[in-house]
Design a protein around this motif. Structure first.
Motif, PDB file in Angstrom:
ATOM      1  N   GLY A 148       0.794  -1.224   0.000  1.00  0.00           N
ATOM      2  CA  GLY A 148       0.000   0.000   0.000  1.00  0.00           C
ATOM      3  C   GLY A 148       0.825   1.271   0.000  1.00  0.00           C
ATOM      4  N   ARG A 149       2.181   1.195  -0.062  1.00  0.00           N
ATOM      5  CA  ARG A 149       3.019   2.389  -0.083  1.00  0.00           C
ATOM      6  C   ARG A 149       3.002   3.006  -1.483  1.00  0.00           C
ATOM      7  NH1 ARG A 149       5.699  -1.226   3.115  1.00  0.00           N
ATOM      8  NH2 ARG A 149       6.778  -2.065   1.305  1.00  0.00           N
ATOM      9  N   MET A 150       2.811   4.326  -1.540  1.00  0.00           N
ATOM     10  CA  MET A 150       2.638   5.020  -2.815  1.00  0.00           C
ATOM     11  C   MET A 150       3.887   5.815  -3.176  1.00  0.00           C
ATOM     12  SD  MET A 150      -1.265   6.448  -2.661  1.00  0.00           S
ATOM     13  CE  MET A 150      -2.411   5.661  -3.767  1.00  0.00           C
ATOM     14  N   SER A 151       4.137   5.918  -4.499  1.00  0.00           N
ATOM     15  CA  SER A 151       5.193   6.765  -5.045  1.00  0.00           C
ATOM     16  C   SER A 151       4.568   7.641  -6.113  1.00  0.00           C
ATOM     17  CB  SER A 151       6.324   5.908  -5.637  1.00  0.00           C
ATOM     18  OG  SER A 151       6.871   5.060  -4.657  1.00  0.00           O
ATOM     19  N   PHE A 152       5.018   8.916  -6.182  1.00  0.00           N
ATOM     20  CA  PHE A 152       4.424   9.887  -7.086  1.00  0.00           C
ATOM     21  C   PHE A 152       5.515  10.507  -7.954  1.00  0.00           C
ATOM     22  CE2 PHE A 152       2.078   9.689  -3.159  1.00  0.00           C
ATOM     23  CZ  PHE A 152       0.741   9.668  -3.544  1.00  0.00           C
ATOM     24  N   ASN A 153       5.201  10.767  -9.213  1.00  0.00           N
ATOM     25  CA  ASN A 153       6.102  11.574 -10.022  1.00  0.00           C
ATOM     26  C   ASN A 153       5.770  13.045  -9.793  1.00  0.00           C
ATOM     27  OD1 ASN A 153       3.745  11.904 -11.475  1.00  0.00           O
ATOM     28  ND2 ASN A 153       4.734  11.717 -13.471  1.00  0.00           N
ATOM     29  N   ALA A 154       6.505  13.941 -10.477  1.00  0.00           N
ATOM     30  CA  ALA A 154       6.355  15.369 -10.204  1.00  0.00           C
ATOM     31  C   ALA A 154       4.929  15.837 -10.478  1.00  0.00           C
ATOM     32  CB  ALA A 154       7.352  16.158 -11.046  1.00  0.00           C
ATOM     33  N   ALA A 155       4.333  15.362 -11.592  1.00  0.00           N
ATOM     34  CA  ALA A 155       2.974  15.787 -11.916  1.00  0.00           C
ATOM     35  C   ALA A 155       1.973  15.271 -10.891  1.00  0.00           C
ATOM     36  CB  ALA A 155       2.595  15.299 -13.316  1.00  0.00           C
TER      37      ALA A 155
END
Length: 846
Positions: free
Chosen positions: A502-509
């Motif tokens: 359930g751990r999330m990673s996000f790009n800049a957008a």
């Protein structure tokens, strides 16, 4: 009274006394007899209790014993069975009781055992080898003992059968025999002479070394007295020492041996008294003791050198391991330098270098060195190529050790400015048989490189191979991850990754759409429906992909930017699986469709304008067509009447299409107006079904629940919803199947269902059915704009209801709900409150 009468009375009295005496005597005798009977009964009861207690003790002993015990009749029927027997044969006592004992005996031993049982067991205590049969069919080696049992209270005599598991005993015996063979083999091959004498001091065994020591064969020496080994003046001393021997206390001394050829030799004799009274002597000739001491000293020196080398190698390995463990704090060059310096220290080399690469046309990919100054390295210039001696190590993966480089035919010379070098040692660094690097050392301080240096360097290279491979893989992975992260961050679309935990990673957008949290590191991404309501957790594309493995393509939603305004998004999500198909995460791509929405808004505006402008020409066409139809009817011209009917039908279709376009534009612009009133939805649907039934030969059936409550809504719009759903069923359903319209109460709503026969709809199609202009490729030949279900969806939501699809193997149902009218809803609540026991107070308070 006369004398005679008195005599008679006296006689009678005497007889009575005699009778009473006899009765008293008889009572006493009976009492004594009863007392003795009671005592005998008590003794018998005590004896029975003692016997029972003794039986219980013996039973407990038998049950606790490791030896398996059973009792059988002479015919072989089992009457009792101990716990050890259960463990040995796998039969429980209640299962084997009453069965034949032969069931646990190997077939080839059953006749023998039957004969012994018939004889009552034979000689008591006699044991014999046997083979048992486990319940699962496996064979068990056992030792069997049969013990005859006496008859008890008229019962026939039985037999007690005792088994002992012989597998462990046989294994121990085999081990002992193997140990004896190994000991004999060892005695025959030792360098010392070994002599074994019996209690009388005569030799009963001599090994080959002892026979060579005395210059005779073992056969010639066996039977000779032990004193015959020694010179005459030594025999008495040996006899005294033998007489003084104690158990476990050896005698050690120097004696002169007498060989068959008369030669005398000094030897060390070690004499031991064995536990059975025999004497064993170990004899070692002392003539080569000085050479042995020198050899031992050399061995100790080599051992010290190896120990020092091993400690150095251990320290070097620990340093390399620590360097790898500090990744990513250190880079690949730092790990290479640690390996190089440890190799230089281990071999005491003046110069050292480590190169990665095997292409002879290009310089080493990485080249680190030690021992040269920065000025020397600058004069040399670029890194070398794997050619010459360097290439022999790198390309052929072999070690090269030279006393002087100039003696090698493989050398290619040094570039200008290179310091002179003489001794050389090169070792490849291998991992899983492939080259991972090469170590090059030159000019060992204080001499030349030895075989021990090469061996130590090869050991270091073998341990460094895994470390270099780990560092290289981490370096490549880090580069690939950095590149991928940069590429993903550069994508204008928002990308969200979530792992199985359930751990999330996000790009800049994506970070622009995620709310800032502690440390400005978002952990969630809220999304909203186009209406503005938050999307439920189970409806989020990322949650569906991670939980159910469902792929979502092009779902419209709304996101909140950090700067404040909400933006329309197009969400696509799919699960991520490993090579075994296990779900390990999910990815979601969110595309900002603000520009598309603006274009779509302009298009809708243009469509609404065009549709509005088309209404007047269509009305003129209608009016003219009706005029022509009336004129044709008065003139009774069939061609004119037919043409006018076609114009009216085409104008009607055009008018419906314009109406659909206007409704779609109003729904998209949230400008759809409804007239809210209390409606009998059953009557409205009955009129719609009757009207459509007149225009088709398909079977339409309306099924309305009795006492159906009224709903709140716009009757005209509800007719439009029903018409769109029924038209859809007529177009795409099975042409030969009936269409059923069901109306049922549904909680605080009324649910309307249109059910038609047909094939199952795909999950991907169900997700797109209510989108504007969507038309399945399978029904492209059917006329339509793809707006009917979209308009029905918008109208149902405008009423505050829900619409959905349920598709089975043979039928498809479109269902929608409408809210109850307020008075109907109040009455329903009142009825529910009364049924729950709330009473008049609750109604009054509302």
């Amino acid at each position: 009274m006369t004398l005679g009468a008195c005599s008679v009375l006296l006689s009678a009295a005497m007889r009575s006394l005699v009778v009473l005496g006899l009765l008293a005597t008889a009572s006493t005798a009976l009492a004594l007899q009863a007392l003795r009977a009671v005592r005998r009964a008590r003794r018998a009861e005590a004896e029975r209790e003692a016997s029972a207690g003794e039986a219980r003790r013996w039973r407990a002993i038998v049950e606790a014993a490791e030896q398996a015990v059973a009792t059988v009749t002479r015919e072989g029927t089992v009457t009792s069975w101990s716990a050890a027997a259960e463990r040995l044969y796998g039969w429980r006592s209640d299962e084997i009781a009453g069965r034949s004992l032969l069931e646990v005996v190997a077939p080839e031993r059953r006749a023998e055992l039957s004969a012994r049982l018939a004889r009552g067991g034979g000689r008591s205590g006699a044991s014999s080898a046997g083979v048992g049969l486990h319940r699962d069919g496996s064979r068990v080696e056992v030792t069997v003992t049969l013990v005859p049992l006496p008859s008890v209270r008229g019962q026939g005599a039985g037999v007690a059968v005792l088994w002992r598991d012989a597998r462990e005993t046989n294994s121990l015996r085999a081990t002992c025999r193997q140990l004896e063979r190994d000991y004999d083999e060892l005695v025959e091959h030792v360098d010392d002479g070994v002599f074994l004498a019996d209690r009388d001091g005569r030799l009963i065994r001599v090994n080959q070394a002892g026979a060579r020591l005395l210059g005779a064969s073992p056969a010639d020496l066996v039977g000779q007295p032990l004193a015959a080994l020694l010179a005459d003046d030594e025999a008495q001393r040996l006899a005294s020492a033998r007489a003084a021997l104690g158990q476990g206390e050896p005698h050690v001394g120097e004696y002169r041996l007498r060989r068959r050829d008369g030669e005398r030799r000094v030897a060390e004799l070690r004499m031991i008294l064995l536990c059975d009274g025999r004497v064993q002597c170990f004899v070692r000739e002392l003539g080569g003791r000085e050479a042995g001491h020198a050899e031992l000293a050399r061995a100790h020196a080599e051992e010290r050198g190896l120990r020092v080398q091993l400690e150095s190698l251990t320290r070097a390995t620990s340093a390399i391991t620590d360097a790898v463990a500090r990744i990513p704090e250190t880079d690949l060059d730092a790990v290479l330098l640690v390996v190089l310096l440890q190799a230089q220290t281990l071999t005491q080399a003046r110069y050292a270098a480590l190169g990665l690469g095997t292409d002879p046309t290009r310089p080493f990919e990485r080249w680190v060195y030690a021992g040269m100054t920065a000025e020397q390295a600058e004069r040399i210039g670029r890194a070398p190529r794997p050619v010459g001696l360097l290439g022999a190590v790198a390309l052929q993966a072999r070690a090269v050790r030279l006393r002087d480089i100039t003696e090698s035919h493989e050398r290619v010379g040094f570039p200008p400015g290179h310091p002179p070098m003489h001794s050389f040692l090169g070792v490849p660094i291998l991992y899983e048989g492939r080259s991972r690097g090469n170590l090059y050392l030159a000019d060992k301080q204080g001499g030349e490189f030895t075989a021990e240096d090469q061996q130590a360097l090869e050991l270091l290279a073998a341990r460094a191979g895994a470390a270099l491979e780990t560092a290289r893989l981490y370096h490549e992975t880090t580069q690939a991850t950095t590149w991928l992260r940069g590429a993903i961050d550069g994508i204008p679309e928002a990308v969200v990754l979530v792992d199985a935990g359930g751990r999330m990673s996000f790009n800049a957008a994506a970070r622009e759409l995620a709310p800032a949290e502690d440390g400005d590191a978002p952990s969630r991404l809220p999304l909203y429906e186009p209406t503005g309501a938050p999307l439920a957790d189970d409806a989020l594309p990322l949650s569906r992909a991670l939980r159910d493995g469902v792929t979502t393509i092009g779902m419209e939603c709304v996101g909140q930017t950090r700067r404040g305004p909400r933006v329309p998004l197009l969400a696509s999500a799919s699960p991520l699986r490993d090579e075994h198909g296990r779900l390990v995460g999910a990815v979601c791509v969110l595309r900002d469709i603000s520009s598309l929405k603006e274009i779509e808004r302009l298009r809708e505006q243009w469509t609404a304008g065009v549709a509005h402008e088309l209404r007047q020409p269509v009305q003129v066409i209608h009016a003219c067509a009706r005029t022509i139809a009336r004129a044709g009817a008065s003139e009774r011209d069939p061609l004119t009447a037919k043409s006018a009917a076609r114009i009216l039908a085409a104008a009607g279709r055009l008018e419906r299409m314009i109406k659909d376009l206007l409704d779609a534009a109003r729904i998209e612009a949230r400008q759809l107006s409804l007239r809210s009133e209390s409606i009998d939805v059953g009557a409205v649907l009955a009129e719609v079904v009757a009207r459509i039934a007149e225009s088709t030969d398909r079977s339409l059936r309306l099924d309305v629940a009795p006492a159906l409550p009224r709903v709140r809504g716009d009757a005209g719009r509800i007719e439009q919803i029903a018409e769109n759903l029924l038209t859809n069923a007529l177009k795409y359903g099975d042409p030969g199947g009936a269409i059923v319209v069901e109306v049922r109460p549904h909680g605080h709503e009324v649910m309307v269902s249109t059910i038609n026969q047909g094939q199952r709809l795909l999950a991907a199609e169900i997700d797109c059915l209510f989108k504007r202009f969507y038309r399945s490729s399978a029904v492209a030949a059917v006329e339509g704009l793809g707006l009917g279900l979209y308009i029905a969806h918008g109208l149902v939501e405008a009423h505050g209801g829900r619409i959905w699809v349920e598709s089975g193997d043979t039928s498809t149902s479109f269902r929608f709900t409408l809210p109850l009218a307020e008075e109907e809803d109040d009455a329903r609540r009142a009825r529910e409150g009364g049924e729950s026991g709330e009473g008049d107070d609750s109604r009054g308070s509302s």
